[in-house]
Design a protein around this motif. Structure first.
Motif, PDB file in Angstrom:
ATOM      1  N   PRO A 137      16.088 -23.343 -10.405  1.00 36.86           N
ATOM      2  CA  PRO A 137      14.623 -23.730 -10.613  1.00 36.86           C
ATOM      3  C   PRO A 137      14.710 -25.041 -11.398  1.00 36.86           C
ATOM      4  N   ARG A 138      13.643 -25.644 -11.221  1.00 39.64           N
ATOM      5  CA  ARG A 138      13.529 -27.220 -11.632  1.00 39.64           C
ATOM      6  C   ARG A 138      14.017 -27.227 -13.115  1.00 39.64           C
ATOM      7  N   PHE A 139      13.733 -26.108 -14.086  1.00 31.20           N
ATOM      8  CA  PHE A 139      13.959 -26.319 -15.311  1.00 31.20           C
ATOM      9  C   PHE A 139      15.138 -26.620 -15.786  1.00 31.20           C
ATOM     10  N   ARG A 143       1.641 -31.883 -14.140  1.00 32.23           N
ATOM     11  CA  ARG A 143       2.450 -30.819 -13.463  1.00 32.23           C
ATOM     12  C   ARG A 143       1.969 -29.314 -13.873  1.00 32.23           C
ATOM     13  N   PRO A 144       2.490 -28.434 -12.976  1.00 27.52           N
ATOM     14  CA  PRO A 144       2.391 -26.980 -13.384  1.00 27.52           C
ATOM     15  C   PRO A 144       2.402 -26.733 -14.860  1.00 27.52           C
ATOM     16  N   GLU A 148       5.805 -25.705 -16.174  1.00 24.46           N
ATOM     17  CA  GLU A 148       6.827 -26.850 -16.295  1.00 24.46           C
ATOM     18  C   GLU A 148       6.424 -27.620 -17.468  1.00 24.46           C
ATOM     19  N   VAL A 149       5.194 -27.950 -17.717  1.00 24.65           N
ATOM     20  CA  VAL A 149       5.128 -28.663 -18.949  1.00 24.65           C
ATOM     21  C   VAL A 149       5.535 -28.238 -19.954  1.00 24.65           C
ATOM     22  N   SER A 150       5.181 -26.596 -20.358  1.00 24.85           N
ATOM     23  CA  SER A 150       5.692 -26.024 -21.563  1.00 24.85           C
ATOM     24  C   SER A 150       7.174 -25.996 -21.556  1.00 24.85           C
ATOM     25  N   LEU A 151       7.772 -25.861 -20.597  1.00 22.27           N
ATOM     26  CA  LEU A 151       9.420 -25.859 -20.544  1.00 22.27           C
ATOM     27  C   LEU A 151       9.836 -26.957 -21.093  1.00 22.27           C
ATOM     28  N   LEU A 152       9.146 -28.161 -20.505  1.00 24.42           N
ATOM     29  CA  LEU A 152       9.630 -29.617 -20.927  1.00 24.42           C
ATOM     30  C   LEU A 152       9.429 -29.721 -22.415  1.00 24.42           C
TER      31      LEU A 152
END
Ligand code: IPE
Ligand code: IPE
Ligand code: MG
Length: 248
Positions: free
Chosen positions: A29-31, A68-69, A72-76
């Motif tokens: 996953p991108r994360f 971004r989704p 993803e923003v919240s993971l960043l």
């Protein structure tokens, strides 16, 4: 390790791109790419500090990245918080001064507090300055400078006709630091994506296909070698530079 001499860059600004593709190549996953990206940041900060670079600026999150989704923003954001929590003390121990630039008002109160605390902890450090651009956009930076100037003019501090390049520069986010002389973008794209628009006016640009999580000390050395081989003319001719050199 050799010190950075006069022909070496003083301020390197990096667009750290390619985390998502790095993860994709590994069917992750991108994360996971962003996590590997944080490791690359830790390494490059260490390398640059050891080489006694004056300023390292890293583009961590652009004002456009909110598009971004949501996940993803919240993971960043979580990753940014974690990195700050884990790294603030280490930066301090290594005499590094942290500066975060961008519109902080969009961040959660707890993240804003963490940023202020990390900056306060490291503000008197005398080694490298690490600038982290978060919710930053070059147009945002120019806009806030213009707002300050317009307020001054409206209050009668000076007429609009007095506004000079220097007065604009002085109101930008990193006015007190030398302008970037080397700009690096990893991940293969060759664009500026609204990073330090004004401050990069005379920077040397270096693009590499290497994805950010793979960018290490050897990759950085390639970029700085490319930089030192270039002739920076600032509008003048090659002959003028040779003459100046001979008279120095
Ligand atoms: C850069 O990597 C990191 C941020 C913008 C936060 P990307 O996430 O843009 O990676 P690619 O471009 O999709 O590979
Ligand atoms: C630029 O990367 C911003 C950061 C590295 C933080 P992007 O991957 O978001 O840039 P674009 O959208 O491809 O131009
Ligand atoms: Mg990208």
């Amino acid at each position: 390790m050799a010190d950075i001499g006069t022909s070496q860059p003083k301020h390197i600004a990096i667009i750290m791109d390619g985390n998502g593709r790095w993860a994709k190549q590994r069917n992750q996953p991108r994360f996971m790419g962003h996590r590997a990206g944080v490791k690359a940041v830790e390494n490059i900060v260490r390398v640059c500090a050891e080489k006694q670079l004056e300023v390292l600026s890293l583009f961590a999150f652009s004002s456009e990245n909110w598009r971004r989704p949501e996940k993803e923003v919240s993971l960043l954001m979580d990753l940014f918080k974690l990195a700050l929590k884990q790294q603030a003390k280490r930066l301090h121990k290594n005499n590094i001064r942290l500066r975060v630039i961008g519109d902080m008002s969009q961040f959660s109160i707890s993240l804003q507090k963490q940023i202020v605390d990390a900056q306060t902890l490291t503000q008197d450090n005398t080694g490298m300055t690490l600038v982290v651009a978060a919710n930053y956009g070059g147009r945002w930076d120019l806009t806030q400078a213009m707002q300050q100037l317009a307020t001054d003019v409206a209050e009668g501090a000076f007429p609009a006709s007095d506004i000079s390049e220097q007065m604009i520069s002085e109101r930008l986010s990193i006015a007190d630091l030398p302008e970037p002389d080397l700009f690096i973008r990893t991940g293969g794209e060759q664009r500026i994506s609204n990073f330090l628009l004004w401050q990069l006016a005379y920077a040397e640009f270096y693009f590499t296909d290497t994805l950010w999580p793979d960018f290490d000390g050897a990759e950085l050395a390639k970029a700085t070698h490319s930089f030192t081989a270039r002739e920076r003319r600032f509008g003048r001719t090659s002959e003028q530079l040779i003459e100046d050199d001979a008279n120095a």
